[in-house]
Scaffold this motif. Structure first.
Motif, mmCIF file in Angstrom:
data_model
loop_
_atom_site.group_PDB
_atom_site.id
_atom_site.type_symbol
_atom_site.label_atom_id
_atom_site.label_comp_id
_atom_site.label_asym_id
_atom_site.label_seq_id
_atom_site.Cartn_x
_atom_site.Cartn_y
_atom_site.Cartn_z
ATOM 1 N N LEU A 12 -77.698 34.762 57.748
ATOM 2 C CA LEU A 12 -78.333 33.462 57.948
ATOM 3 C C LEU A 12 -79.768 33.578 58.460
ATOM 4 C CD1 LEU A 12 -75.290 31.458 59.374
ATOM 5 C CD2 LEU A 12 -76.050 31.703 57.012
ATOM 6 N N ARG A 13 -80.085 34.703 59.145
ATOM 7 C CA ARG A 13 -81.442 34.888 59.659
ATOM 8 C C ARG A 13 -81.942 36.298 59.383
ATOM 9 N NH1 ARG A 13 -82.988 33.033 64.892
ATOM 10 N NH2 ARG A 13 -81.753 34.729 65.741
ATOM 11 N N PRO A 14 -82.177 36.598 58.078
ATOM 12 C CA PRO A 14 -82.621 37.956 57.733
ATOM 13 C C PRO A 14 -84.006 38.248 58.323
ATOM 14 C CG PRO A 14 -82.863 36.477 55.859
ATOM 15 C CD PRO A 14 -82.131 35.704 56.913
ATOM 16 N N SER A 15 -84.243 39.487 58.695
ATOM 17 C CA SER A 15 -85.529 39.826 59.320
ATOM 18 C C SER A 15 -86.645 39.803 58.274
ATOM 19 C CB SER A 15 -85.458 41.209 59.963
ATOM 20 O OG SER A 15 -85.403 42.186 58.945
ATOM 21 N N ASP A 16 -87.833 39.372 58.709
ATOM 22 C CA ASP A 16 -88.992 39.335 57.811
ATOM 23 C C ASP A 16 -89.311 40.725 57.287
ATOM 24 O OD1 ASP A 16 -89.157 36.687 58.310
ATOM 25 O OD2 ASP A 16 -90.809 36.823 59.762
ATOM 26 N N LYS A 17 -89.070 41.735 58.130
ATOM 27 C CA LYS A 17 -89.403 43.112 57.757
ATOM 28 C C LYS A 17 -88.588 43.541 56.513
ATOM 29 C CE LYS A 17 -89.724 47.634 59.982
ATOM 30 N NZ LYS A 17 -88.440 48.333 59.838
ATOM 31 N N ALA A 18 -87.284 43.249 56.559
ATOM 32 C CA ALA A 18 -86.410 43.624 55.431
ATOM 33 C C ALA A 18 -86.820 42.872 54.165
ATOM 34 C CB ALA A 18 -84.956 43.327 55.781
ATOM 35 N N ILE A 19 -87.092 41.583 54.329
ATOM 36 C CA ILE A 19 -87.463 40.754 53.170
ATOM 37 C C ILE A 19 -88.795 41.253 52.583
ATOM 38 C CG2 ILE A 19 -88.142 38.411 52.450
ATOM 39 C CD1 ILE A 19 -85.127 38.641 52.972
ATOM 40 N N GLU A 20 -89.747 41.589 53.450
ATOM 41 C CA GLU A 20 -91.052 42.077 52.976
ATOM 42 C C GLU A 20 -90.914 43.394 52.224
ATOM 43 O OE1 GLU A 20 -93.975 41.347 52.157
ATOM 44 O OE2 GLU A 20 -93.496 39.311 52.784
ATOM 45 N N GLU A 21 -90.073 44.273 52.765
ATOM 46 C CA GLU A 21 -89.866 45.562 52.086
ATOM 47 C C GLU A 21 -89.280 45.327 50.682
ATOM 48 O OE1 GLU A 21 -87.203 48.386 53.981
ATOM 49 O OE2 GLU A 21 -87.393 49.779 52.282
ATOM 50 N N ALA A 23 -89.421 42.575 48.843
ATOM 51 C CA ALA A 23 -90.388 41.905 47.962
ATOM 52 C C ALA A 23 -91.416 42.920 47.448
ATOM 53 C CB ALA A 23 -91.077 40.771 48.704
ATOM 54 N N GLY A 24 -91.804 43.860 48.306
ATOM 55 C CA GLY A 24 -92.761 44.900 47.904
ATOM 56 C C GLY A 24 -92.208 45.752 46.764
ATOM 57 N N ILE A 25 -90.927 46.081 46.862
ATOM 58 C CA ILE A 25 -90.280 46.885 45.806
ATOM 59 C C ILE A 25 -90.276 46.110 44.486
ATOM 60 C CG2 ILE A 25 -88.040 47.816 45.063
ATOM 61 C CD1 ILE A 25 -87.596 48.616 48.034
ATOM 62 N N LEU A 26 -89.925 44.821 44.559
ATOM 63 C CA LEU A 26 -89.910 43.994 43.337
ATOM 64 C C LEU A 26 -91.314 43.886 42.747
ATOM 65 C CD1 LEU A 26 -87.522 41.094 44.485
ATOM 66 C CD2 LEU A 26 -87.000 42.920 42.848
ATOM 67 N N ARG A 27 -92.305 43.715 43.638
ATOM 68 C CA ARG A 27 -93.701 43.576 43.193
ATOM 69 C C ARG A 27 -94.167 44.823 42.446
ATOM 70 N NH1 ARG A 27 -95.548 42.092 48.249
ATOM 71 N NH2 ARG A 27 -94.652 40.021 48.080
ATOM 72 N N ALA A 33 -80.944 44.948 45.054
ATOM 73 C CA ALA A 33 -79.687 44.190 45.044
ATOM 74 C C ALA A 33 -79.672 43.325 46.294
ATOM 75 C CB ALA A 33 -78.495 45.130 45.026
ATOM 76 N N PHE A 34 -79.356 42.060 46.115
ATOM 77 C CA PHE A 34 -79.407 41.116 47.244
ATOM 78 C C PHE A 34 -78.260 40.102 47.141
ATOM 79 C CE2 PHE A 34 -80.952 37.386 44.893
ATOM 80 C CZ PHE A 34 -81.422 37.972 43.730
ATOM 81 N N PRO A 35 -77.868 39.540 48.300
ATOM 82 C CA PRO A 35 -76.766 38.578 48.280
ATOM 83 C C PRO A 35 -77.231 37.201 47.857
ATOM 84 C CG PRO A 35 -77.583 38.825 50.501
ATOM 85 C CD PRO A 35 -78.384 39.777 49.659
ATOM 86 N N THR A 36 -76.389 36.496 47.122
ATOM 87 C CA THR A 36 -76.576 35.058 46.915
ATOM 88 C C THR A 36 -75.293 34.419 47.450
ATOM 89 O OG1 THR A 36 -75.495 34.728 44.785
ATOM 90 C CG2 THR A 36 -77.761 35.593 44.735
ATOM 91 N N GLU A 37 -75.211 33.108 47.429
ATOM 92 C CA GLU A 37 -73.996 32.476 47.945
ATOM 93 C C GLU A 37 -72.795 32.730 47.026
ATOM 94 O OE1 GLU A 37 -76.220 31.121 46.158
ATOM 95 O OE2 GLU A 37 -75.841 29.015 45.608
ATOM 96 N N ALA A 127 -78.397 29.088 47.101
ATOM 97 C CA ALA A 127 -78.305 28.566 48.471
ATOM 98 C C ALA A 127 -77.891 29.685 49.419
ATOM 99 C CB ALA A 127 -77.305 27.418 48.531
ATOM 100 N N HIS A 128 -78.682 30.724 49.486
ATOM 101 C CA HIS A 128 -78.426 31.800 50.448
ATOM 102 C C HIS A 128 -79.765 32.138 51.082
ATOM 103 C CE1 HIS A 128 -77.280 35.540 52.316
ATOM 104 N NE2 HIS A 128 -76.028 35.404 51.913
ATOM 105 N N PRO A 129 -79.841 32.130 52.416
ATOM 106 C CA PRO A 129 -81.133 32.377 53.069
ATOM 107 C C PRO A 129 -81.804 33.670 52.602
ATOM 108 C CG PRO A 129 -79.503 31.670 54.671
ATOM 109 C CD PRO A 129 -78.763 31.852 53.378
ATOM 110 N N VAL A 130 -81.031 34.728 52.373
ATOM 111 C CA VAL A 130 -81.637 36.002 51.965
ATOM 112 C C VAL A 130 -82.269 35.868 50.583
ATOM 113 C CG1 VAL A 130 -81.206 38.433 51.425
ATOM 114 C CG2 VAL A 130 -80.064 37.362 53.391
ATOM 115 N N ALA A 131 -81.519 35.284 49.649
ATOM 116 C CA ALA A 131 -82.028 35.132 48.281
ATOM 117 C C ALA A 131 -83.271 34.235 48.276
ATOM 118 C CB ALA A 131 -80.933 34.548 47.389
ATOM 119 N N LEU A 132 -83.173 33.109 48.979
ATOM 120 C CA LEU A 132 -84.298 32.162 48.990
ATOM 121 C C LEU A 132 -85.558 32.792 49.585
ATOM 122 C CD1 LEU A 132 -82.808 28.704 49.990
ATOM 123 C CD2 LEU A 132 -83.962 29.329 47.852
#
Ligand code: AMP
Ligand code: MG
Length: 361
Positions: A12-21, A23-27, A33-37, A127-132
């Protein structure tokens, strides 16, 4: 041996650091691989055709089976789809974020490989905080099918992704179990007759409420026989969600519960109990184990009345089956085809190698 990097986050509250890493890989053209609802997805930047091709390769997915593009807002939908009617916009404003995928006309800018060469595009806002957060951080749509090997049950936990694709993914975001456990409802909004291509957590009744019209539901969408010609959705051609073991689905047909239980028990009696597994609701397992004993391997899907819990447990139960070395044949109970029960039965029909139906009398 190379293993994917796994990073654990709070769902529900993924860290910005993990999300940034991630997103960088996707970029830079990598796969995350990431969770969705619904289930875990294997994501690539939807506008990077080389990265998208890698998704097909890693999953061993046929190139004609299109991917779903994940957006973080209705605004982002306009980057991938064209000719979106006011009525559809109004419906999506209600249904999104959520487990509903719409097939619309594809914008020419989206690489055709995403759609398996079709001129349409499947899109949804998860509708998953990590995916969004991941889509927002990338600032572009993410093309992502389920993060399993083609034909296998979809992953509802990060461990399932590691099992199937461990070596082919750059990063796996582990956010515990997904919420629904079955894939999104897919509806076709480009054909003259709107239809449900794949049942999911949003049932036909809810769809009608949201869109203001009815969707047709073909036997194919209910999971009966695979298409041989050109199906409305390429995914209908392929066997899906299947464990490696022989799985027999015992459908209820028109039988009441007590007739069904007798039928199921009589079927099981013809086999040697030590070789059997039974995937069933808690109530059915209680009754079968009372009458046939405990040497059968029982896998509980959930209480009979709670179809959402059954959906959530379905794929991990199918995966667990494969780990039972002594079992050579598995049977599964069928559930009622209402609401998410339609999705459960679609998946069970496609996962099973044989189907028998309870007959009255
Ligand atoms: P998955 O990505 O594994 O959840 O599967 C996506 C499902 O959506 C598959 O059954 C596809 O065939 C279906 N799908 C994706 N894009 C389209 C499209 N443009 N037209 C029809 N079906 C689609
Ligand atoms: Mg899939």
């Amino acid at each position: 041996m190379y293993r994917a990097r796994v990073v654990k986050v709070d769902p529900l509250r993924p860290s910005d650091k993990a999300i940034e890493e991630a997103a960088g890989i996707l970029r830079s053209g990598g796969l995350v691989a990431f969770p969705t609802e619904t289930v875990y997805g294997l994501g690539a930047d939807a506008f990077n055709s080389e990265a998208v091709l890698k998704v097909f390769k890693v999953k061993r997915r046929p190139l004609d089976n299109p991917l779903i593009v994940h957006v973080s807002s209705l605004d982002m939908l306009y980057q991938v789809a064209a000719d979106i009617s006011e009525q559809v916009v109004r419906a999506l404003a209600i249904a999104w974020p959520g487990p509903l995928t719409v097939v619309l006309k594809r914008r020419a800018e989206v690489p055709a490989v995403v759609s398996g060469g079709l001129d349409t595009i499947a899109a949804r806002c998860p509708a998953h905080p990590v995916a969004l957060k991941l889509i927002e951080a990338l600032g572009r749509p993410i093309a992502a099918p389920s993060a399993n090997l083609a034909g296998r049950p979809s992953p509802t936990r990060a461990e399932h992704v590691i099992e199937d694709l461990g070596d082919g993914v750059d990063l796996i975001i582990d956010a515990e179990e997904t919420f629904f456990g079955v894939e999104s409802t897919v509806v076709d909004l480009v054909s003259p007759i709107p239809q449900i291509l794949r049942p999911g957590p949003i049932g036909p009744e809810e769809l009608e409420k949201v869109f203001g019209f009815r969707f047709s539901l073909t036997p194919y969408a209910r999971g009966f026989s695979m298409y041989t010609g050109t199906p409305p959705s390429p995914g209908m051609k392929y066997r899906h969600y299947a464990p490696n073991k022989k799985l027999v689905l015992v459908e209820k047909g028109l039988c009441d519960t007590s007739t069904y239980l007798d039928f199921l028990i009589n079927t099981l009696k013809t086999y040697s109990k030590e070789l059997l597994a039974l995937l069933a609701t808690r109530e059915t397992i209680e009754e079968v184990s009372r009458r046939l004993g405990t040497s059968i391997m029982y896998l509980t899907l959930g209480p009979r009345e709670n179809l959402f819990e059954i959906a959530r447990n379905l794929y991990s139960s199918l995966r667990n089956l494969d780990k039972l070395d002594s079992v050579s044949i598995a049977f599964s109970e069928g559930v009622e085809e209402r609401g998410v029960g339609l999705a459960i039965m679609n998946r069970l029909r496609k996962a099973s190698s044989e189907r028998i139906v309870c007959e009255v009398g």
